[in-house]
Design a protein around this motif. Sequence first.
Motif, PDB file in Angstrom:
ATOM      1  N   ASP A 258       0.827  -1.208   0.000  1.00 18.40           N
ATOM      2  CA  ASP A 258       0.000   0.000   0.000  1.00 18.40           C
ATOM      3  C   ASP A 258       0.858   1.253   0.000  1.00 18.40           C
ATOM      4  N   LEU A 260      -0.137   3.906   1.979  1.00 20.35           N
ATOM      5  CA  LEU A 260      -0.909   4.555   3.038  1.00 20.35           C
ATOM      6  C   LEU A 260      -0.096   4.762   4.303  1.00 20.35           C
ATOM      7  N   ASN A 261       1.209   4.593   4.228  1.00 21.89           N
ATOM      8  CA  ASN A 261       2.035   4.711   5.423  1.00 21.89           C
ATOM      9  C   ASN A 261       1.892   6.097   6.062  1.00 21.89           C
ATOM     10  N   PRO A 262       1.502   6.156   7.330  1.00 21.13           N
ATOM     11  CA  PRO A 262       1.249   7.466   7.946  1.00 21.13           C
ATOM     12  C   PRO A 262       2.541   8.255   8.207  1.00 21.13           C
TER      13      PRO A 262
ATOM     14  N   LEU B 276      -5.469  -1.566   9.129  1.00 21.35           N
ATOM     15  CA  LEU B 276      -4.893  -0.513   8.291  1.00 21.35           C
ATOM     16  C   LEU B 276      -5.982   0.499   7.963  1.00 21.35           C
ATOM     17  N   GLY B 277      -5.709   1.752   8.256  1.00 23.70           N
ATOM     18  CA  GLY B 277      -6.652   2.807   7.922  1.00 23.70           C
ATOM     19  C   GLY B 277      -6.033   3.786   6.940  1.00 23.70           C
ATOM     20  N   THR B 278      -6.861   4.701   6.461  1.00 20.89           N
ATOM     21  CA  THR B 278      -6.350   5.693   5.527  1.00 20.89           C
ATOM     22  C   THR B 278      -5.433   6.708   6.202  1.00 20.89           C
ATOM     23  N   GLU B 279      -5.450   6.767   7.543  1.00 22.91           N
ATOM     24  CA  GLU B 279      -4.643   7.762   8.258  1.00 22.91           C
ATOM     25  C   GLU B 279      -3.776   7.132   9.346  1.00 22.91           C
ATOM     26  N   GLY B 280      -3.535   5.830   9.229  1.00 25.98           N
ATOM     27  CA  GLY B 280      -2.699   5.195  10.237  1.00 25.98           C
ATOM     28  C   GLY B 280      -3.043   3.730  10.382  1.00 25.98           C
ATOM     29  N   TYR B 281      -2.390   3.089  11.327  1.00 29.09           N
ATOM     30  CA  TYR B 281      -2.700   1.679  11.557  1.00 29.09           C
ATOM     31  C   TYR B 281      -2.505   1.330  13.013  1.00 29.09           C
ATOM     32  N   VAL B 302       0.018   3.801  15.134  1.00 30.81           N
ATOM     33  CA  VAL B 302       0.860   4.684  14.314  1.00 30.81           C
ATOM     34  C   VAL B 302      -0.064   5.502  13.434  1.00 30.81           C
ATOM     35  N   ASN B 303       0.017   6.802  13.560  1.00 30.10           N
ATOM     36  CA  ASN B 303      -0.760   7.652  12.659  1.00 30.10           C
ATOM     37  C   ASN B 303       0.076   8.892  12.340  1.00 30.10           C
ATOM     38  N   HIS B 304      -0.534   9.932  11.849  1.00 26.38           N
ATOM     39  CA  HIS B 304       0.272  11.074  11.414  1.00 26.38           C
ATOM     40  C   HIS B 304       0.978  11.762  12.585  1.00 26.38           C
TER      41      HIS B 304
END
Lengths: 358, 358
Positions: A258, A260-262, B276-281, B302-304
Motif C-alpha cells: 500500500d 498509506l504509510n502514515p 490498516l486505515g487511511t490515516e494510520g494503523y 501509528v498515525n500522522h
Amino acid sequence: MVQKADGMTYAPKGKANHVVRPGEFRFAAMHLDHGHIYGECNGLMEAGGELVAVYDPDPARVAQFIATYPQVKAVDDPRRILEDPSIRLVAAAAVPSERGPLGCRVMEHGKDYFTDKTPFTTLEQLAKAREVVSRTKRRYFVYFSERLHVECAVEAGRLITAGAIGRPVQVLGLGPHRMGDPSKRPKWFFERAKYGGILCDIGSHQIERFLSYTNNTSATIQAAKVANYHHPDFPELEDFGDMTLIGGNGATGYHRVDWLNPRGLGTWGDGRTIILGTEGYIELRKYINVAAERTGDHLFLVNHEGEQHHDLTGKIGFPFFGQLIRDSLDSTETAMTQAHIFTTAELCLLAQQVAVKL
Amino acid sequence: MVQKADGMTYAPKGKANHVVRPGEFRFAAMHLDHGHIYGECNGLMEAGGELVAVYDPDPARVAQFIATYPQVKAVDDPRRILEDPSIRLVAAAAVPSERGPLGCRVMEHGKDYFTDKTPFTTLEQLAKAREVVSRTKRRYFVYFSERLHVECAVEAGRLITAGAIGRPVQVLGLGPHRMGDPSKRPKWFFERAKYGGILCDIGSHQIERFLSYTNNTSATIQAAKVANYHHPDFPELEDFGDMTLIGGNGATGYHRVDWLNPRGLGTWGDGRTIILGTEGYIELRKYINVAAERTGDHLFLVNHEGEQHHDLTGKIGFPFFGQLIRDSLDSTETAMTQAHIFTTAELCLLAQQVAVKL
C-alpha cells in the motif's frame, strides 16, 4: 547512510567484499528514473564492480549522479555505453514500462542487464526478454531490493535453508510505503500504463520473496485485489493491493502492499515478513521496530527452542551483488536464476490482470 | 490469572462492574466440552450475573466446574435448568456440532443462549437458529473471545470509532494456536464433522473482528484455503487455513489461522491483528510481545502524529458482558446484534465450503 524518509531513495551501503580484481567488471548506469539506481550501483561497487559511465537524457539527474560518483564519465549518447566492449553490464532504473525494452537493447549489444524492479509492465515485454535471453545467452538481472538489500531478509533465507523453522509453509508480506509529497513524485508514478499497477510494481518484491523463501519454482495466483482508497486526485494510482498465491510445492503466500504509510512513522514503511514453518516462524521488521527502535533489520525467530530477537544491522552484508558479478563472468546462476526472475515477473503481471478492483 | 500455555483454557478475569442487582440475572452453564465456558462465566459474573446451576453428562467435568465455582448447584437432568423460570440465560461450550441444536433447545424454553464460538458447523444449523430467534425473540449470543475478552482488542475498537486511523480499509489477523499434546485434546477436536474445519472454528473469531472493526454488515469470501501440513496422524485435522474477504463497504480482510505454534513461544499463540486505515494503523500483539515482554495486550498505534505503544493489561476491561446482560434484560442490541452474529457464522461456514484443500 540509509535514507529513512522515502523508499524511493533507499540505497543501503554495505561492507566492501570484492569478488573481482580491479578492471575485471566494468559497468555503466543508464536511465536514472528511480532512485534505486543508487542501491544497484552501491551493491555492485562494494563487490568490486567498476562504475565507469552514465547516460540519462536529463542533465540534472546526471549531475546528481556524478556528484555521488565523481569517477563516472557522463556520455550524451547511449551508444557510447552500448557499443563499448569493455562494459560488461548496464545497471538501470528506467520508467517501469521501459525497463523491458531497454534490457533487450542492452542484451542485444552483448551485455548483461541489471534493472530495478519491477522488471516488466506487460506480458509481451516479458516474452520478448525471455526470447532475447535465450538467444543471446545474456542475463536479465533484477534488483529485488526488499530481499537482496536488507540484511535481516538475507539472514532469514539462510535460517530457513538451515532448517530453523522446519518446512516453510507460508510467507506473509506487508509492504506499506509512504507516499510523501505527491508533487515530488515523477509523473509516471501516477500513470497506470507506466508503473504497471501496484501488484506489478511493489508487489514484485513480495512474489520474489515468496518463491525464494518457500523454494518454489512455480505458483498460481489464487486471488488478488487493488484499490484506490485515499488518493482521488490520482485516479490511476492504486494505493492498496493484495494477493494470495499457491506454490507448486504446496506452500502459500499472502502479500499486501500500500501507499498509506502514515507520516508519524519513523521511516518510509513498516515492512514486515512472517515466514511460518512447521517447526517455528520468523518475523522480519525490516525498516523499523515500531515504537521501540528506529533501526531496521530486526529478525525474530521463534521455534521449539525459544524466542530470539536479532538486531542485524551491519552484521550480514549483501552477498547477492558479488554473486551477480560472478554469474555474469562465469555463466553460473548462483545469485538468482533467470527462471526465478521470469516466474516472479510473470506472476506479478498475472496478479495484476486478475485483481478485483475495489 | 490468564492461562498462558493453552488457548483452550484461556479464561481471563477482569474487574467486577455490575450492571444488575443481586438476583436480577440468574444463569446456568451446560455442556462444558470446551474450556472457554470458564471465560464465559467469569465475564457474566463480573458483570453481576449469578451462576446458579450446571449440567454436563460427564461427572469429572462437573466436579472441576464446582471446584472453580463452589456456589453452583449441579443438576443431573438438563430439564432442571431448561424448565427453571428463574434462569434467564444458559451459557454453554458444547462440542461445536452440537452448539446450534442446544441453542435452539434453550431458546425454545424461553431463555437466552450464550455459546462459545464457533456457533455452528453447518448452514442448516444456522438457518434453524435464525428461525428460532425470529420466532421466540430470544437471543443467540456468541463468545468471540479474541475480540471481546482481550483488552487491547476492545481498545482497538474504541480507537477506530474515535477516528484514530481514519477510515479502516483492511483488517489482517493472524491466529496461530498451540496444538500441545494431542492426547490431552478431546476426540472431537480431530473430527471434521464435529469441529467444523479450521476456518469455521478458530476462523470465526477472525471474521467477527473483521466485520466489527470495519463496520461491515456484509461481506463475500474472495478466496480461502486449508491444509494439513504437519499432522499426518490426524487426517481430519486442518492445521492451516486462510481466507480473504471483501466487505460490503469496500474494506477487506485477510485472516490466517493455524495449529503450528512452536513450543518455544512463551504463550499459546502469537495472535496479531493489524488494522490498516487511511490515516494510520493499529497493531495488536494480543498474547505476547515476542522476545520482548511475556505479557499480552500490547497495542501499537501509528498515525500522522507518531508511534505509540500501549500496554493495556488490566486497563480496559470487558464491557461486552455487562452489555450482553442488559441486552438480555432490556431487549436492546448493544453488545452485539443478532444479525452480526449470524453474518459472521454464515461467512465462516461459506469460507470453509469454498476453501481450496492444499
